[in-house]
Write a protein that holds these residues in place. Structure first.
Motif, PDB file in Angstrom:
ATOM      1  N   SER A  35      61.814  -8.738  10.559  1.00 14.22           N
ATOM      2  CA  SER A  35      61.903  -9.243  11.925  1.00 14.22           C
ATOM      3  C   SER A  35      62.457 -10.663  11.883  1.00 14.22           C
ATOM      4  O   SER A  35      62.339 -11.360  10.881  1.00 14.22           O
ATOM      5  CB  SER A  35      60.529  -9.233  12.606  1.00 14.22           C
ATOM      6  N   ARG A  37      61.628 -13.648  12.506  1.00 17.29           N
ATOM      7  CA  ARG A  37      60.537 -14.585  12.763  1.00 17.29           C
ATOM      8  C   ARG A  37      61.005 -16.022  12.600  1.00 17.29           C
ATOM      9  O   ARG A  37      61.953 -16.312  11.874  1.00 17.29           O
ATOM     10  CB  ARG A  37      59.337 -14.294  11.867  1.00 17.29           C
ATOM     11  N   ASP A 190      58.931 -12.742  24.620  1.00 17.05           N
ATOM     12  CA  ASP A 190      57.883 -11.780  24.261  1.00 17.05           C
ATOM     13  C   ASP A 190      57.423 -11.907  22.815  1.00 17.05           C
ATOM     14  O   ASP A 190      56.709 -11.048  22.307  1.00 17.05           O
ATOM     15  CB  ASP A 190      58.367 -10.352  24.522  1.00 17.05           C
ATOM     16  N   MET A 191      57.825 -12.988  22.148  1.00 15.57           N
ATOM     17  CA  MET A 191      57.382 -13.182  20.759  1.00 15.57           C
ATOM     18  C   MET A 191      55.873 -13.407  20.682  1.00 15.57           C
ATOM     19  O   MET A 191      55.288 -14.033  21.561  1.00 15.57           O
ATOM     20  CB  MET A 191      58.092 -14.395  20.146  1.00 15.57           C
ATOM     21  N   ARG A 192      55.264 -12.899  19.617  1.00 15.51           N
ATOM     22  CA  ARG A 192      53.870 -13.192  19.326  1.00 15.51           C
ATOM     23  C   ARG A 192      53.808 -14.474  18.504  1.00 15.51           C
ATOM     24  O   ARG A 192      54.677 -14.732  17.673  1.00 15.51           O
ATOM     25  CB  ARG A 192      53.215 -12.059  18.539  1.00 15.51           C
ATOM     26  N   GLU A 206      46.051 -15.420  17.186  1.00 15.71           N
ATOM     27  CA  GLU A 206      47.225 -14.873  17.872  1.00 15.71           C
ATOM     28  C   GLU A 206      47.312 -15.418  19.283  1.00 15.71           C
ATOM     29  O   GLU A 206      46.318 -15.455  20.010  1.00 15.71           O
ATOM     30  CB  GLU A 206      47.178 -13.338  17.901  1.00 15.71           C
ATOM     31  N   VAL A 208      50.473 -16.472  22.667  1.00 19.97           N
ATOM     32  CA  VAL A 208      51.723 -16.082  23.320  1.00 19.97           C
ATOM     33  C   VAL A 208      52.516 -17.337  23.686  1.00 19.97           C
ATOM     34  O   VAL A 208      51.969 -18.439  23.761  1.00 19.97           O
ATOM     35  CB  VAL A 208      51.455 -15.261  24.600  1.00 19.97           C
ATOM     36  N   ASN A 249      58.525  -8.712  18.869  1.00 20.69           N
ATOM     37  CA  ASN A 249      57.848  -7.420  18.936  1.00 20.69           C
ATOM     38  C   ASN A 249      58.672  -6.308  18.303  1.00 20.69           C
ATOM     39  O   ASN A 249      58.137  -5.306  17.837  1.00 20.69           O
ATOM     40  CB  ASN A 249      57.531  -7.064  20.391  1.00 20.69           C
ATOM     41  N   GLN A 250      60.004  -6.465  18.288  1.00 23.89           N
ATOM     42  CA  GLN A 250      60.867  -5.446  17.717  1.00 23.89           C
ATOM     43  C   GLN A 250      61.229  -5.800  16.284  1.00 23.89           C
ATOM     44  O   GLN A 250      61.554  -6.947  15.975  1.00 23.89           O
ATOM     45  CB  GLN A 250      62.139  -5.290  18.551  1.00 23.89           C
ATOM     46  N   THR A 251      61.192  -4.824  15.409  1.00 23.40           N
ATOM     47  CA  THR A 251      61.575  -5.001  14.009  1.00 23.40           C
ATOM     48  C   THR A 251      62.641  -3.962  13.656  1.00 23.40           C
ATOM     49  O   THR A 251      62.888  -3.028  14.414  1.00 23.40           O
ATOM     50  CB  THR A 251      60.363  -4.834  13.079  1.00 23.40           C
TER      51      THR A 251
END
Length: 291
Positions: A35, A37, A190-192, A206, A208, A249-251
């Protein structure tokens, strides 16, 4: 010498002795979930959306102070302090006179005047029930939380321009991080956010992304980003320093190799493939993300 050529001029053959002498190590290239990151650092701060500042609307003298120090816990509706104000005394007396004279229009006006001076519904109701004027104004806490600033002191003359008390709810906190200019394009709302604090034994938190500031810092060339974390356990305290990973959120799946296996010459990037027992061959590659 003495070995049969492989027919490929790019291939190199090494004996077991040579491999051991120069310390050749190999690793398996494998398909891994990756991802985009972003790694950064930041400091914990108060959630200003959960912070309140208390000012009075009239002049007066503080007679009873119930919060004594920064850090004192308060509950919504608690009396922070009582202050004597001549204006409160005259306005409450006006309400009592209107009630005794049974003048509904004047009662409504007198009640509204006390409201505009900052008096609570409960205190107004008590004046109406007792039909006795009160000279002191009870200043109530507007929310649950802890005191983070205290400008009031018992006996002092307080004016509306003075911030008497500031309080905040620490059930949630902000963490302000700096994202380098080169990473801005990889950011998404929308990243964590995963934060780690060295003194908390490797525990992760965790959160947001709450807000991305509109302007870069001209000196550091970084973009401030505000993250929001739940702090119901009370472990995160303002000014704590932490490392943060912003994870999308997407990998996706990609072929990966160890970073030390890549040979960078400036014009190209290569890895050395093991093509057989003791035989090796260079291969041009194009790299992407690095961890």
């Amino acid at each position: 010498a003495g070995q049969e050529p492989t027919g490929d001029p790019a291939e190199v053959a090494l004996s077991a002795t040579e491999i051991n002498a120069i310390g050749v190590r190999t690793a398996i290239a494998q398909t891994t979930e990756i991802s985009h990151r972003i790694e950064t650092v930041g400091f914990v701060g108060y959630d200003e959306h959960l912070t309140s500042h208390v000012h009075t609307r009239v002049d007066g003298w503080i007679e009873t102070l119930n919060v004594r120090a920064v850090g004192d816990p308060v509950r919504k509706g608690d009396i922070l302090f009582e202050m004597f104000s001549p204006l409160i005394g005259s306005s409450s007396a006006e309400l009592v006179r209107a009630i005794q004279a049974n003048e509904p229009r004047i009662i409504v006006g007198a009640r509204g005047k006390l409201h505009s001076h900052g008096m609570s519904d409960a205190q107004i109701a008590r004046i109406e029930a007792n039909r006795e004027p009160e000279r002191n104004l009870e200043v109530l806490a507007p929310q649950d939380g802890v005191v983070i600033s205290l400008g009031a002191a018992e006996g002092m003359f307080l004016q509306p321009g003075v911030r008497a008390v500031s309080m905040t709810d620490l059930s949630a906190v902000w963490l302000i991080v700096d994202v380098f200019e080169r990473d801005i394009a990889r950011m998404s709302d929308d990243m964590r956010a995963v934060a780690r604090f060295e003194h908390l034994n490797g525990r992760t938190f965790e959160g947001v992304i709450d807000y991305v500031y509109p302007e870069l810092d001209a000196e550091t060339r970084t973009l401030p980003v505000r993250l929001r974390f739940d702090n119901s356990e009370g472990l995160l305290r303002p000014n704590m320093f932490g490392t943060v990973s912003l994870i999308p959120n997407q990998t996706r799946m990609a072929l990966t190799v160890p970073t030390e296996a890549i040979i960078r010459t400036g014009a190209a990037e290569r890895v050395i493939l093991k093509t057989g027992e003791g035989t090796f061959k260079p291969r041009l590659i194009t790299t992407g993300l690095r961890d």
